[in-house]
Motif scaffolding. Sequence first.
Motif, PDB file in Angstrom:
ATOM      1  N   ALA A 112     -38.908 -16.955  24.475  1.00 38.23           N
ATOM      2  CA  ALA A 112     -39.557 -17.093  23.166  1.00 38.23           C
ATOM      3  C   ALA A 112     -40.676 -16.075  22.965  1.00 38.23           C
ATOM      4  O   ALA A 112     -40.910 -15.609  21.848  1.00 38.23           O
ATOM      5  CB  ALA A 112     -40.076 -18.507  22.993  1.00 38.23           C
ATOM      6  N   THR A 126     -39.632 -29.421  18.095  1.00 40.04           N
ATOM      7  CA  THR A 126     -40.105 -28.074  17.750  1.00 40.04           C
ATOM      8  C   THR A 126     -40.247 -27.277  19.034  1.00 40.04           C
ATOM      9  O   THR A 126     -40.217 -27.829  20.136  1.00 40.04           O
ATOM     10  CB  THR A 126     -41.486 -28.146  17.073  1.00 40.04           C
ATOM     11  OG1 THR A 126     -42.416 -28.721  18.007  1.00 40.04           O
ATOM     12  CG2 THR A 126     -41.438 -28.979  15.809  1.00 40.04           C
ATOM     13  N   ARG A 127     -40.453 -25.974  18.885  1.00 39.35           N
ATOM     14  CA  ARG A 127     -40.684 -25.150  20.063  1.00 39.35           C
ATOM     15  C   ARG A 127     -41.965 -25.599  20.775  1.00 39.35           C
ATOM     16  O   ARG A 127     -42.032 -25.650  22.001  1.00 39.35           O
ATOM     17  CB  ARG A 127     -40.790 -23.669  19.663  1.00 39.35           C
ATOM     18  CG  ARG A 127     -40.807 -22.737  20.877  1.00 39.35           C
ATOM     19  CD  ARG A 127     -42.207 -22.468  21.410  1.00 39.35           C
ATOM     20  NE  ARG A 127     -42.137 -21.815  22.718  1.00 39.35           N
ATOM     21  CZ  ARG A 127     -43.186 -21.399  23.392  1.00 39.35           C
ATOM     22  NH1 ARG A 127     -44.402 -21.573  22.913  1.00 39.35           N
ATOM     23  NH2 ARG A 127     -43.059 -20.830  24.566  1.00 39.35           N
ATOM     24  N   TRP A 141     -40.941 -23.994  14.664  1.00 34.25           N
ATOM     25  CA  TRP A 141     -41.796 -23.480  15.730  1.00 34.25           C
ATOM     26  C   TRP A 141     -42.806 -24.540  16.177  1.00 34.25           C
ATOM     27  O   TRP A 141     -43.034 -24.745  17.351  1.00 34.25           O
ATOM     28  CB  TRP A 141     -42.514 -22.215  15.256  1.00 34.25           C
ATOM     29  CG  TRP A 141     -43.413 -21.612  16.302  1.00 34.25           C
ATOM     30  CD1 TRP A 141     -44.770 -21.657  16.343  1.00 34.25           C
ATOM     31  CD2 TRP A 141     -43.007 -20.886  17.469  1.00 34.25           C
ATOM     32  NE1 TRP A 141     -45.240 -21.004  17.460  1.00 34.25           N
ATOM     33  CE2 TRP A 141     -44.174 -20.517  18.170  1.00 34.25           C
ATOM     34  CE3 TRP A 141     -41.758 -20.506  17.997  1.00 34.25           C
ATOM     35  CZ2 TRP A 141     -44.153 -19.786  19.370  1.00 34.25           C
ATOM     36  CZ3 TRP A 141     -41.744 -19.793  19.190  1.00 34.25           C
ATOM     37  CH2 TRP A 141     -42.919 -19.439  19.859  1.00 34.25           C
ATOM     38  N   ASP A 142     -43.417 -25.223  15.196  1.00 32.99           N
ATOM     39  CA  ASP A 142     -44.365 -26.301  15.511  1.00 32.99           C
ATOM     40  C   ASP A 142     -44.342 -27.312  14.367  1.00 32.99           C
ATOM     41  O   ASP A 142     -43.534 -27.186  13.439  1.00 32.99           O
ATOM     42  CB  ASP A 142     -45.787 -25.748  15.747  1.00 32.99           C
ATOM     43  CG  ASP A 142     -46.300 -24.938  14.566  1.00 32.99           C
ATOM     44  OD1 ASP A 142     -45.875 -25.211  13.418  1.00 32.99           O
ATOM     45  OD2 ASP A 142     -47.127 -24.032  14.778  1.00 32.99           O
ATOM     46  N   GLN A 181     -39.914 -18.275  13.639  1.00 36.02           N
ATOM     47  CA  GLN A 181     -41.107 -17.774  12.949  1.00 36.02           C
ATOM     48  C   GLN A 181     -40.774 -16.627  11.995  1.00 36.02           C
ATOM     49  O   GLN A 181     -41.642 -16.141  11.281  1.00 36.02           O
ATOM     50  CB  GLN A 181     -42.130 -17.267  13.975  1.00 36.02           C
ATOM     51  CG  GLN A 181     -42.627 -18.349  14.919  1.00 36.02           C
ATOM     52  CD  GLN A 181     -43.518 -17.765  15.995  1.00 36.02           C
ATOM     53  OE1 GLN A 181     -44.734 -17.908  15.953  1.00 36.02           O
ATOM     54  NE2 GLN A 181     -42.917 -17.101  16.949  1.00 36.02           N
ATOM     55  N   SER A 232     -38.356 -18.265  19.082  1.00 34.94           N
ATOM     56  CA  SER A 232     -39.372 -17.491  18.353  1.00 34.94           C
ATOM     57  C   SER A 232     -38.837 -16.975  17.016  1.00 34.94           C
ATOM     58  O   SER A 232     -39.604 -16.704  16.100  1.00 34.94           O
ATOM     59  CB  SER A 232     -39.895 -16.331  19.189  1.00 34.94           C
ATOM     60  OG  SER A 232     -39.016 -15.266  19.134  1.00 34.94           O
TER      61      SER A 232
END
Length: 330
Positions: free
Chosen positions: A109, A175-176, A147-148, A119, A116
């Motif tokens: 990522a 999420t990541r 992502w979050d 994003q 990634s």
Amino acid sequence: MAVKIGNIDLGNFPLLLAPMEDVSDPPFRFVCKQNGVDMMYTEFISSEGLIRDAAKSVQKLDIFEYERPIGIQIFGSNIDSMREATEIASKANPDLIDINYGCPVKNVACRGAGASLLQDIDKMVKMTKAVVESTHLPVTVKTRLGWDDNTKNVYEVAERLQDVGIQALTIHGRTRAQMYKGEADWSLIREIKRNPRISIPIFGNGDVDSIEKAANWRMEYEVDGIMIGRAAIGYPWIFREIKHFFATGEYLSGPILSERIDVCRTHLLKSIEWKGEKTGIFEMRRHYSNYFKGIPNFKDYRMQLVKLESLNAINEVLEDISNKFDEVLA
């Protein structure tokens, strides 16, 4: 109704084996296939590794006829490299190509690959389009919610990736930022499934580790199939147990000890066959504790198994386990 990816008929409600680094290799896939998994994927393969002909990446392209249908999963951060890697992977003759937009680990990522790309959706869309145009095979994607917590954008991702030609989408309900912690949230997966614009199969992934969860989440979240990862490590029987429950509404009893030993031994032999004795034995070490989970005082045996370096010695310990523990304990 049968779930289809391109011309691949996966039956009514397929169970998929997740691509897991250092786990989903041919020996592990063999024992999962024997237990009824409907579709499998290779470990994820670096596009840069493939185009540079790196031995480790090339070896991961190994697929076998009995594994079909099987997808090769690739990841990368450079669109041209992904295009080239798609061409190389297609020549290995899998049934489909899968793109990893979900891997949360740092060295993937943080290099602009895997999760990634969540994003940078525009880049993700361009990359996906490049992959779709570089192969005659169906292309699928595995990703996460976002992502979050502030960027759960998978709803948009699903629409845009379908528009550029992917033929199925697997969503891990985290999420990541969550990595593999906390609970997976499948509610967004259901929203995507209910989106009238979405016509491709949507598979749910994350935390399915029991028959109950598989059955309940199938109904609750309306997915077309379920992808199982960590719960299958050392317990490939999870696929046959879930399928049996779906077919009959009854629970299948778990594997008795002799079956655990047999499957563990098969896995080990396949590992040696594929990688040679030294590496095959070494890479099998991570699986023993899972194969014999729940057996009391197993620690001493596990310590022996992870130290031994010859097949004969390991077989002797497996024989000892078989003699020492009553079937009732399995």
